[in-house]
Motif scaffolding. Structure first.
Motif, short mmCIF file in Angstrom:
data_model
loop_
_atom_site.label_atom_id
_atom_site.label_comp_id
_atom_site.label_asym_id
_atom_site.label_seq_id
_atom_site.Cartn_x
_atom_site.Cartn_y
_atom_site.Cartn_z
N ASN A 13 0.80 -1.22 0.00
CA ASN A 13 0.00 0.00 0.00
C ASN A 13 0.84 1.28 0.00
OD1 ASN A 13 0.24 -1.21 2.80
ND2 ASN A 13 -0.41 0.86 3.36
N GLU A 21 -6.74 2.95 3.34
CA GLU A 21 -7.34 2.24 2.21
C GLU A 21 -8.15 3.15 1.30
OE1 GLU A 21 -9.41 -2.13 1.57
OE2 GLU A 21 -9.25 -1.29 3.58
N THR A 22 -8.64 4.25 1.83
CA THR A 22 -9.47 5.17 1.04
C THR A 22 -8.68 6.29 0.38
OG1 THR A 22 -9.94 6.43 3.05
CG2 THR A 22 -11.53 4.72 2.43
N SER A 67 -0.98 -5.44 -5.04
CA SER A 67 -1.45 -4.79 -3.82
C SER A 67 -2.98 -4.77 -3.72
CB SER A 67 -0.93 -3.34 -3.79
OG SER A 67 -1.53 -2.63 -2.73
N MET A 68 -3.48 -5.26 -2.59
CA MET A 68 -4.92 -5.27 -2.36
C MET A 68 -5.49 -3.85 -2.28
SD MET A 68 -7.10 -6.87 0.78
CE MET A 68 -7.39 -5.37 1.70
N TRP A 69 -4.85 -2.98 -1.50
CA TRP A 69 -5.37 -1.63 -1.33
C TRP A 69 -5.33 -0.85 -2.65
CZ3 TRP A 69 -3.86 1.21 3.80
CH2 TRP A 69 -4.46 0.55 4.87
N VAL A 71 -6.03 -2.12 -5.38
CA VAL A 71 -6.99 -2.86 -6.21
C VAL A 71 -6.27 -3.52 -7.39
CG1 VAL A 71 -9.31 -2.81 -7.20
CG2 VAL A 71 -8.64 -1.04 -5.58
N ARG A 72 -5.15 -4.16 -7.10
CA ARG A 72 -4.34 -4.77 -8.15
C ARG A 72 -4.08 -6.26 -7.91
NH1 ARG A 72 -2.40 -0.73 -11.57
NH2 ARG A 72 -0.86 -2.18 -12.42
N SER A 73 -4.79 -6.85 -6.98
CA SER A 73 -4.59 -8.26 -6.67
C SER A 73 -5.50 -9.12 -7.55
CB SER A 73 -4.90 -8.52 -5.19
OG SER A 73 -4.64 -9.86 -4.87
N ASP A 74 -4.89 -10.05 -8.29
CA ASP A 74 -5.63 -10.94 -9.19
C ASP A 74 -5.08 -12.36 -9.02
OD1 ASP A 74 -6.72 -12.42 -11.31
OD2 ASP A 74 -6.61 -10.72 -12.70
#
Length: 195
Positions: A13, A21-22, A67-69, A71-74
């Protein structure tokens, strides 16, 4: 790098300038850092894998999740090119993503992000951190996660790291640099030691 040992990394992150996260995702910072690391010879993985092959032809795969935060986790893309029965390590920054790894595909999964909770509460059972109280979900702040959290034979280790986030403090939560000694036994990769 001087030892000519492959170095593999995933972004988290803060690499996208996300303290919360926001916050607004800063892809410029992440791209700069990625190029900088690659120029040093570091393999930066985002939903892809890096394979190591020994002299006998056996392969070991390192899978890196985005990165999850940011929005790139696949997960599906990251695991798409790895045969299900070959040994691997799965790297992710945020351990929350772990629960989505398919059964028996992440037997050696490593994460960070939590900084060990930074503040451990004395006299609490099982070394509780303030995260266990503050967050409305189950938290794996450090060490090996309970077997019940993962699917099948999946196992997760969360490293405390060497720094901190938000508050520059650690209380009963020493910095950690983890060393794993892996060995092959009966064609299966097993964990033999960690510090």
């Amino acid at each position: 790098m001087d030892a000519e040992i492959p170095v593999v990394a995933v972004l988290g992150n803060h690499d996208y300038s996300l303290a919360h996260e926001t916050d607004k995702i800063n892809n410029v910072i992440a791209t700069y850092l990625t190029v900088f690391l690659q120029d040093l010879g570091v393999v930066v993985l985002e939903n892809e894998s890096y394979s190591l092959t020994n002299d006998s032809g056996s392969s070991f795969h390192v899978i890196g999740l985005g990165s999850m935060w940011a929005v790139r986790s696949d997960i599906k893309k990251a695991f798409s090119k790895i045969p299900a029965n070959e040994p691997r390590a799965v790297l992710m920054h945020n351990p929350v993503v772990y629960k989505d790894i398919p059964a028996d595909q992440g037997a050696f999964t490593l994460a960070a992000h939590t900084h060990g909770g930074q503040i451990h509460l004395p006299l609490m059972p099982e070394s509780k951190t303030w995260l266990d109280i503050a967050l409305p979900r189950e938290v794996v702040a450090e060490g090996w996660a309970a077997d019940s959290i993962g699917k099948g034979s999946n196992r997760l280790y969360v490293n405390r790291g060497i720094r901190f986030s938000m508050l520059p403090i650690r209380f009963f939560c020493r910095p950690e640099l983890t060393i794993f000694n892996l060995s092959q036994k009966n064609d299966t990769l097993v964990k033999s030691d960690s510090e």
